[in-house]
Each structure stands twice: as C-alpha cells, then as structure tokens.
Design a protein around this motif. Sequence first.
Motif, mmCIF file in Angstrom:
data_model
loop_
_atom_site.group_PDB
_atom_site.id
_atom_site.type_symbol
_atom_site.label_atom_id
_atom_site.label_comp_id
_atom_site.label_asym_id
_atom_site.label_seq_id
_atom_site.Cartn_x
_atom_site.Cartn_y
_atom_site.Cartn_z
ATOM 1 N N ASP A 1 5.541 16.248 -7.909
ATOM 2 C CA ASP A 1 5.513 15.506 -9.166
ATOM 3 C C ASP A 1 6.478 14.320 -9.134
ATOM 4 O OD1 ASP A 1 3.554 16.730 -10.892
ATOM 5 O OD2 ASP A 1 4.817 18.508 -10.912
ATOM 6 N N HIS B 1 8.860 22.919 -4.635
ATOM 7 C CA HIS B 1 7.804 22.195 -3.933
ATOM 8 C C HIS B 1 6.921 21.423 -4.908
ATOM 9 C CE1 HIS B 1 3.876 21.737 -1.822
ATOM 10 N NE2 HIS B 1 4.682 21.331 -0.871
ATOM 11 N N GLU B 2 6.493 22.063 -5.988
ATOM 12 C CA GLU B 2 5.667 21.363 -6.971
ATOM 13 C C GLU B 2 6.451 20.238 -7.636
ATOM 14 O OE1 GLU B 2 2.474 21.572 -7.784
ATOM 15 O OE2 GLU B 2 2.134 23.061 -6.222
ATOM 16 N N ALA C 1 1.539 31.558 -7.455
ATOM 17 C CA ALA C 1 2.038 31.024 -8.718
ATOM 18 C C ALA C 1 1.923 32.024 -9.870
ATOM 19 C CB ALA C 1 1.280 29.743 -9.065
ATOM 20 N N TYR D 1 6.308 25.986 -16.196
ATOM 21 C CA TYR D 1 6.669 24.865 -15.319
ATOM 22 C C TYR D 1 6.519 23.535 -16.052
ATOM 23 C CZ TYR D 1 6.405 21.474 -11.508
ATOM 24 O OH TYR D 1 6.601 20.385 -10.699
ATOM 25 N N LYS E 1 5.868 23.358 1.983
ATOM 26 C CA LYS E 1 6.005 24.354 0.922
ATOM 27 C C LYS E 1 6.821 25.552 1.395
ATOM 28 C CE LYS E 1 2.424 25.300 -1.658
ATOM 29 N NZ LYS E 1 1.133 25.835 -2.165
ATOM 30 N N LEU F 1 2.369 27.031 -13.831
ATOM 31 C CA LEU F 1 1.581 26.520 -12.716
ATOM 32 C C LEU F 1 0.337 27.374 -12.578
ATOM 33 C CD1 LEU F 1 4.248 25.857 -9.939
ATOM 34 C CD2 LEU F 1 2.782 24.154 -11.011
ATOM 35 N N ALA G 1 7.191 29.508 -11.537
ATOM 36 C CA ALA G 1 5.946 28.913 -12.043
ATOM 37 C C ALA G 1 5.836 29.053 -13.563
ATOM 38 C CB ALA G 1 4.743 29.582 -11.375
ATOM 39 N N CYS H 1 9.506 25.418 -9.729
ATOM 40 C CA CYS H 1 9.191 25.450 -8.298
ATOM 41 C C CYS H 1 9.633 24.164 -7.611
ATOM 42 C CB CYS H 1 7.685 25.641 -8.117
ATOM 43 S SG CYS H 1 7.104 25.420 -6.422
#
Length: 789
Positions: free
Chosen positions: A343, A338-339, A295, A304, A283, A21, A301, A336
Amino acid sequence: MNKVNVSVTDLASYISRRGNLAGGSYGSVSGVEGTRLHQRVFSDLKKAYGDVITTEESLNYDYISETGMILSVSGRIDAMMLNTGKPPMIFEIKSFNSTKDSFEALVRPEHVTQLKLYGAMYLLTNSDVLDVRLTLRYVSITTLESFENTYEMSFETANKLWEDICSEYCIFAQTLLDYQNSLLDTVSQIRFPFDTIRPGQKEFMKKALLALNSQEAFFVEAPTGIGKTVSVLYPAIKGLVKNRYDKIFYLTAKEATRGVAESTVNQMRRSGLIIRSITLRSKEKMCPFGTECDAKFCPLAKDYYGKLKAALAESLVLDEITPEKITEIALRHGICPHEFMLDTMNYCTVVIGDYNHIFSPRVSMISKEPGNQRIAVLVDEAHNMIDRGRDMFSASFSLSLIDEMLQDFKGRDTKIETMIHQLRNYFVNIGTCFDSSSSCFKLMEEADEHKVLMTENWEAMRQPPRQLYAKLWYTISRLSPVLDRLEQGQCRRTSMKFFFEARYFLTVLEHYFDNAYITTASREGKEITITLNCLDCASKLDYIIRDRMSVIFFSATFTPYEYYRNCLVGPDCDYSSFLRLPSPFPPENLEIMIDSDISTAYKNRSLTQDELASRIAECLKDRTGNHMIFFPSFEYLQQIMPRLSNELTSKGVSDFKIISQITDMTSIEKENFLKSFSEPYKGLLIGAAVLGGHFGEGIDLVGDKLTGVVIVGVGLPKITPERQILSNYYSERFGDGFAFAYRFPGWQKVLQAVGRVIRTETDTGFALLIDSRLANPEYTMLFPDHWKI
C-alpha cells in the motif's frame, strides 16, 4: 502543478474500504477466469436486453477543490443499459468463490461506493439525465449464480455524494500534490551527483533518457566501471519532468544487490533531490510470525483497512522507506507489514525490487489491463532475465502435494476426496508407465506416441495436459467455496497450498501455454511431477512491455546482443535498441591468457585431468595473493582440486590455502567463503567455485582482494532432455539451436567470471581461460574488444 489523477476504484477504496484483509478464496479460479466470467455476464445481459446494453464505457470527470486543486477521476463502467423513457442503468460486476448462503456477506462498502461514483459521474456529465439506477451484481465463478443489489440515484444525491467524497479525498490528495511539486522542482534543479562523469556515462545517460521517453526496450552492455546504476537512475529521475511516467521500478535478480540502488538514490538526495523510494521484500521475509500467510486467522489482518490511513500518515513522511521501517510502523499499528509495504508503494516514485515485481504473473505489481502503465523499468544484470523469465511462466504440480492433501483433508468432503483420489491415480499411472518404459502421455493424454520424447523416468510432449487440466479444474472448483469454512490448522494450510498451486497451474495452461511450451512428466525417487515448461518467454515479456512501459535492460555481458533481444522481447520487436560501451579501464590492466591445448569437454575430462591440474599449478606457482578457479560443475571441481594441491606441493609451493564452494551453501557459509578474500593473503589463496554460481557474478572484490582467475571450460550447461528440447526449439526458430541453448548461456558465465578481476580503474590482474574450443571461430568472435590477447 495542481492536478491529481485517481481512479474510481482507488478513490472508492480510500474513502470506504474497511475491515479485515480478505482471505484467499475470493479471487477467480484462475486469472483468465475472471475475464471469461465478465464476458459471459456481458453476453447474458445483451441476450436479455439486446442492443440497449453497452459494456466497458469510460468515464472521466474533474473535481475542483476550494484551494483550486483539480482532482481528475477516471474509470470504466462494466455495463450500462440505455432504454428510451427509462432511467439509465449502470452495472458493476464482481466475481467471487463462495457458497450461496454467504452472498450477503459479499457486499463491501468500497464496491457500493465505486458503483455510486460511476452513477454520480454519469449524471454530472449528462445534464439532461435526472436519475439513474445502479446495480451491483456478484456472480459465482463456479456456478454463475448471481446476487445483486439495486440503488436509485437522483441528480441531487449524485451532486452531494460527489462533493462529499472528493472533498474528503482532497485533504489526502493535497499531501500527494505537495510531494509531487517538491519532487518535480528538485528534479529540475538536480545535477549529476558525482564530481566526475566517467567515460561512457554521458552517452549512456543521454540515450537512456531518449529511450525512456519513447517507450523503448533499450539494451545496454556496460562493462564494469561505467557506473551502470547511476547511469540509469539519474536520467530516469530527470525524465519525470517529461510526464511520460510517474513511477520508476529498479529491479534486480538478488536482494543483496539492491543496496547499490538505495545508496545511489541517497547520493542524489544529498545533492538536494526530494524523492520517496521504497525497497520491497518478499512476503515470507516480511512476516513477523514466519508462517504461511492466512489472512483469515492472522491478527495483523484484523481491521487492517481501519488502521491503514494512520499508518500511511507515518510512512509517507519518510523519503527512504526500507523493509525495516515498514515493519516497525506496521507492527506499531497492528497491521500486516507485507500488505502495508504494497500500500505504501503506491505513493512512492522509486521502487526497488525483484524482477518478479513487474514480470511474474504470480506477483506482478502492475495492472493486467492493456494501455500505458506510466512506469519506467530498469532491469539490472538483465542477462539473468532469460532463465528467470522461463521460470516465471512455468508451473508444476506434484504427487507429494496430492498425498499431503489426502492425508490432511481426510473426512472433510467425500466428493472432494474422490476428486483428489482421481488426481492421484493420474500420477500413479505415470509412475507405472515409467516402470514399464511405456509412454505415460499416450495413456493419460492420448498423445501421439511418435511425438513424445522419452528417457528413463522422464517424458515430454508439446501438447497441454488436457485430462489433468479437467481433473484439477473440477477439484478446485469444488474446493474453493469450502476453504473459508476450514478452521485454522494443518488441514487449512495444506488446502490453501494445494488450491493456489493448482490455480497457478491452470492459469499457465489457460493464459500462456502455446508452441513455446512443453509438458514434462518426471520421477525422482518417489516424487512424480508434471511441469508446464516455458522454453521461450519472449512473447510473454513483449506483451507486458509493448506500448505499456519503458524498459532499460542493462548488463556487463550482452554478447551477442541478438541472443538477448530474441530471448527477451523476440526477433520481431520493433521498439528495441542497443548500445555497447567500451570498458573504461586501461586494457593493459587485465592480462588475458588463452590456453586452447587442453580439452575440457565432458568426454575428455578423465584423460586430461592431470594435464589440467599441472597447467593451473604452473600458472599459480610463483604467485601470491587471492585467486579463484571456476569450473563448469562441482563434480569437475572435486576431481581437479586434490590433483592441483599435489601439483603445487610437487612444484615446491608450501604456503598455499584452498577453499572450495560446496553444493547448497548456507548464507553464513557463503559469507565465510568471501571473508577469506577480505584481505590479500600473504601466500597463495585459491578459491574454487562453479561458473554461474554465487561467486561467479555479483561479488565485488576490489584491489588486492582478487588478483586473478582461472576459468576451466566454456561454461556449457549440462546436457539434459529439457536442454536438448530447448536446442531443437531454437533450431526451428533461428537455425542455430546449440548456440542459443548451450554456447551463449555458457559464454555469459565465462564473461561474468572474468569480470570479477577488474573492479576499479586502479585494479590489475589476469584471467587464464583453458579449453580447446576457445580457438574455434564461434568463440573467438565472442571475445570482447577490450581483451588484448
């Protein structure tokens, strides 16, 4: 349906994105700076090459797989040079914040693939062109220095690249297509998920579907009992077959209220619907480490994007995707949460989240590019959007953050420290002006002293703080390339916080600040804060909505409609409509009592305290069960409740219990407060709370859990300099500033409190409203039709 649409950017990312990330410093200094940089680069290219340069050229091309699937790829070339006798040259421009010695590290595989896709699509759509030159240019946002790589592409290379990339993506696209076909098949067949349609629901759903297909801003006042959630979600889901939108956002003000939307979608699933939904979470709450996000040093991260496809393969087989499921899958793959949530969201049809996820400049999930976003947005309890919208477009910067930065950044970079000291001097001078009762904005911003408003430790002006802007801009321009070199620790954490707070402050100044803003300086204790205070967010929300999406704003309290329309989309909005539905409950179930003999105005409260306590006691003395009393402030609550206790005792009431809301209650304290109402009290239970607070709306006390409320006052917001400026602003715009700044916001709190009493068709109860102003026409005209007085 056998067609899948994908952008060049998304296609390149899926195929080629690898690695970790990205850290925070690669974005533009502010949102608008990236656009300005592109414009500057375009201008430089045209100066260098003349009219042979064109910019922002659209490209579309379809790929047909062996199974007959159509992959429709679209994108927009940044710049292209067509020079007679030479191969066309296509430019892809990326902005960054970093130092010159790190240029090589900027080149990312997905950027190269994106550029090559543009080249391939151009060659395949122009059969007379045999080859192209492709230039990937990275330009520093701060120095305008550039670094570029140039590639050659022949028709044969383009054809092979196009085939390889599209055929690989089609394997994934087939799963998307299978889901989409199952979704649309079941949407066509699904029927209303409940046995009966309540009064008002049929009209609600019919007009909601029309609004969603017409890209309207549709306001609906639907009293408790209509079934608002299913009345918007059902037509929104049915409307997917019209192909006007692909995604539905259901937005709420509070995380706790999202469960109703989740259960409604699940109810439709039980009726045969196949649909993928996700519930978003902030987040901070998604992070398993509970620390500020960085990150660059987070183990989740690392690699990722190398792990993402496998994780998506797990999440996309689910129908209902919760934050807990996202976290479980993410941690299993070491990425992660949250990411990964964001996605996964890209492949979900229903997204349940917060107002911020669409409307906030900081965290919005939608593209900032103009044009149809192909989304439908359903805004629950939308009366909250006025204050939330103002907050979203406001920004502040404080002395304490500057002091933190000076302490933690000491010895790192002399020039940056000097700049931060200059920033501190700006704030210190404001404090000095407060001490001497002189205008700080006249001194620091050369403001006209006759055009500022001053009170003790507070000052406001209508103009932007240009001197502060310059100091902040130069500081973070210098700081941004340094961020990536800072090691993990307190210095880096503080620097990142300072950078992003300053960057957002600049974004608001550059992109949003207009005649609907004021700049304020304030001091509380040792803290000095400069705030860009948004008075009116209507033009900003109108820009987000108009010609880009369909929106349904719905609430039990949209009276008067003109107030909410003017504050949310503006008086000139030509795409809004309104529906007011009657209460589905028998009017005799709710007894409304108005006592206009007692003044609760602030100036009279000390004179009428005993009279008020006596009137409330008279109303409650012969009653049992659960009751609530709502006050306009904690101070007033604390003045009256001891007197009420004495009055009840003097009237012979022995079995009574009083619980009171306190300031800054924890979630556990709020939960314990509501637990007292879980069963009907055998004696007299009184819960004292403030209007507009946690217990004044959004709680559902059905049946005997609440049998009556007493509402003291008309809910007027506290008179503050900011509120007075708001009143003046609306007076200039609409003539009755007091109504927009005080009366209507206060009345909304009253209506919400009354709405706590009757929650189902079998509930009965009363509401006693006490205030002398309730006899005045400006209030009687606001009484709902279903109140029988």
